[in-house]
Write a protein that holds these residues in place. Structure first.
Motif, PDB file in Angstrom:
ATOM      1  N   ILE A 152       1.503 -47.321  29.869  1.00 36.44           N
ATOM      2  CA  ILE A 152       1.843 -46.400  28.788  1.00 36.44           C
ATOM      3  C   ILE A 152       3.320 -46.014  28.810  1.00 36.44           C
ATOM      4  N   GLU A 153       3.821 -45.649  29.997  1.00 35.97           N
ATOM      5  CA  GLU A 153       5.204 -45.167  30.082  1.00 35.97           C
ATOM      6  C   GLU A 153       6.196 -46.255  29.676  1.00 35.97           C
ATOM      7  N   ARG A 154       5.987 -47.475  30.191  1.00 38.04           N
ATOM      8  CA  ARG A 154       6.898 -48.577  29.867  1.00 38.04           C
ATOM      9  C   ARG A 154       6.819 -48.932  28.395  1.00 38.04           C
ATOM     10  N   TRP A 155       5.607 -48.899  27.813  1.00 35.11           N
ATOM     11  CA  TRP A 155       5.460 -49.222  26.399  1.00 35.11           C
ATOM     12  C   TRP A 155       6.202 -48.208  25.524  1.00 35.11           C
ATOM     13  N   LEU A 156       6.107 -46.946  25.851  1.00 27.32           N
ATOM     14  CA  LEU A 156       6.810 -45.932  25.058  1.00 27.32           C
ATOM     15  C   LEU A 156       8.324 -46.076  25.204  1.00 27.32           C
ATOM     16  N   GLU A 157       8.787 -46.454  26.382  1.00 31.79           N
ATOM     17  CA  GLU A 157      10.228 -46.702  26.567  1.00 31.79           C
ATOM     18  C   GLU A 157      10.697 -47.843  25.676  1.00 31.79           C
ATOM     19  N   ILE A 158       9.925 -48.912  25.651  1.00 26.80           N
ATOM     20  CA  ILE A 158      10.301 -50.070  24.842  1.00 26.80           C
ATOM     21  C   ILE A 158      10.313 -49.710  23.363  1.00 26.80           C
ATOM     22  N   LEU A 159       9.307 -48.955  22.943  1.00 23.93           N
ATOM     23  CA  LEU A 159       9.267 -48.549  21.537  1.00 23.93           C
ATOM     24  C   LEU A 159      10.510 -47.741  21.158  1.00 23.93           C
ATOM     25  N   LEU A 160      10.963 -46.895  22.077  1.00 23.68           N
ATOM     26  CA  LEU A 160      12.092 -46.020  21.777  1.00 23.68           C
ATOM     27  C   LEU A 160      13.441 -46.730  21.878  1.00 23.68           C
ATOM     28  N   PHE A 161      13.583 -47.604  22.880  1.00 24.31           N
ATOM     29  CA  PHE A 161      14.928 -48.084  23.197  1.00 24.31           C
ATOM     30  C   PHE A 161      15.108 -49.599  23.109  1.00 24.31           C
ATOM     31  N   GLU A 162      14.032 -50.366  22.950  1.00 23.92           N
ATOM     32  CA  GLU A 162      14.155 -51.825  22.916  1.00 23.92           C
ATOM     33  C   GLU A 162      13.362 -52.369  21.722  1.00 23.92           C
ATOM     34  N   PRO A 163      13.840 -52.114  20.523  1.00 19.63           N
ATOM     35  CA  PRO A 163      13.054 -52.481  19.333  1.00 19.63           C
ATOM     36  C   PRO A 163      12.763 -53.979  19.237  1.00 19.63           C
ATOM     37  N   GLU A 164      13.682 -54.822  19.670  1.00 17.99           N
ATOM     38  CA  GLU A 164      13.425 -56.259  19.580  1.00 17.99           C
ATOM     39  C   GLU A 164      12.289 -56.669  20.518  1.00 17.99           C
ATOM     40  N   ALA A 165      12.309 -56.125  21.739  1.00 18.24           N
ATOM     41  CA  ALA A 165      11.225 -56.421  22.677  1.00 18.24           C
ATOM     42  C   ALA A 165       9.895 -55.862  22.161  1.00 18.24           C
ATOM     43  N   ALA A 166       9.935 -54.692  21.542  1.00 20.04           N
ATOM     44  CA  ALA A 166       8.707 -54.105  20.981  1.00 20.04           C
ATOM     45  C   ALA A 166       8.126 -55.017  19.908  1.00 20.04           C
ATOM     46  N   ARG A 167       8.990 -55.553  19.065  1.00 21.88           N
ATOM     47  CA  ARG A 167       8.494 -56.460  18.014  1.00 21.88           C
ATOM     48  C   ARG A 167       7.850 -57.704  18.628  1.00 21.88           C
ATOM     49  N   ASP A 168       8.452 -58.232  19.697  1.00 22.30           N
ATOM     50  CA  ASP A 168       7.887 -59.433  20.333  1.00 22.30           C
ATOM     51  C   ASP A 168       6.505 -59.141  20.932  1.00 22.30           C
ATOM     52  N   VAL A 169       6.384 -58.000  21.596  1.00 23.95           N
ATOM     53  CA  VAL A 169       5.100 -57.638  22.196  1.00 23.95           C
ATOM     54  C   VAL A 169       4.042 -57.452  21.115  1.00 23.95           C
TER      55      VAL A 169
END
Length: 340
Positions: A152-169
């Protein structure tokens, strides 16, 4: 009427011989048959035996596929921990570093043992129970699968600060949703039931939910090869339904016991099916009389709402629930004289 006709009447808003009802008794089949959980959650024939016992003993109008969402996480590499009285939990997420994030890809439904078990269980149930009993295929929402495989914590970090990685996931998670949804429906599921937590404004920033996560749900549900039911995922939902009401291909919503059906109707209008009324996990701690009163109160509240199905909410009904508590639901529905 048989169960399919009764449930379809609720979908279309037509009269029925009585109110349709269901309880999430995926796990309870193991209790009725005395099946060890490691076998129950890995051998489709044992799951079928459990659901046969559920249908014979209780007779709900909808049966469920195995409620073991962590098996989807395990397919991506999550480490699971067995539980004594329930399905396994995720012990460690699948992705633990950037290399794992870059290597993330879709998994094959047929070759993964856990996913194949989920699909085959539905296929066996469909063969045994035929078209007279609707089967609900339980499937993790893409947004929640991302949180499961990353933590959960890592996913929320990615959503907030790594939009490209979030889109890939999310791209991988949506592909999985389509593949598993197609497999469950092809095996005989009538619809897909999807618990959704990681889009609810109670746990996510509403702006982030609206701009990043909602487009993913619209794509996933809108392109699903069959109808989808939005499950509250353990969090009250009725105050936030304006956010979800326009998501395409949604047949209905399962609400939390704390939710207001009247508020939900005001947000959604008359067409979507509403399900709920009784918390499944709380059933062991209540008396049969308290359960009966709760069911009758809910049915009274929904007496003028033809698109309502009485159902348990949240997670599975626990294995230790006395059978008389469960039968209290059925008996209350059968004795109810309100229109349906």
């Amino acid at each position: 009427m048989n169960s399919t006709q009764r449930v379809f009447a609720a979908v279309t808003g037509e009269p029925a011989d009585r109110r349709a009802f269901t309880l999430t008794l995926s796990l309870y089949g193991a209790a009725l048959t005395g099946c060890p959980l490691d076998l129950y959650h890995s051998v489709p024939e044992r799951y079928l035996e459990g659901q046969r016992a559920v249908l014979d003993s209780i007779g709900p109008d909808i049966l469920f596929s195995p409620f073991v969402l962590p098996l989807e996480g395990r397919a991506f590499g999550c480490e699971l921990a067995p539980q004594k009285n329930g399905p396994p939990n995720v012990k460690k997420p699948a992705i633990r570093d950037d290399a794992g994030l870059r290597a993330l890809k879709a998994v094959d439904v047929e070759s993964d043992p856990g996913l194949a078990y989920l699909v085959e269980s539905v296929r066996l149930m469909s063969r045994e129970f035929g078209p007279g009993v609707p089967l609900a295929g339980i499937l993790t929402a893409p947004t929640d699968l991302a949180a499961m495989i990353l933590g959960i914590e890592r996913w929320l970090e990615i959503l907030l600060f790594e939009p490209e990685a979030a889109r890939d996931v999310l791209h991988v998670a949506v592909s999985h949703f389509h593949a598993m949804g197609s497999a469950l429906l092809a095996a005989g599921a009538t619809c897909i039931v999807t618990p959704v937590m990681f889009c609810n404004p109670q746990i996510m920033n509403p702006e982030l939910a609206g701009t990043t996560v909602m487009p993913v749900l619209r794509e996933a549900f809108g392109n699903a090869p069959g109808p989808v039911i939005f499950h509250h995922g353990g969090i009250p939902l009725s105050r936030h339904l304006d956010l979800f009401k326009d998501v395409p291909n949604l047949l209905g919503f399962v609400l939390d016991e704390r939710d207001s059906f009247a508020q939900a109707r005001q947000s959604l209008g008359p067409d979507p099916v509403l399900l709920g009324g009784l918390s499944g996990p709380h059933m062991p701690g209540r008396t049969p009389e308290a359960i009966r009163r709760r069911v009758l109160d809910v049915l009274q509240d929904r007496q003028d709402d033809p698109r309502f199905i009485l159902a348990t909410t949240s997670a599975d009904v626990p294995m230790g629930t006395p059978l008389e508590n469960i039968l209290a639901v059925r008996n209350a529905v059968f004795s109810d004289g309100s229109p349906s």
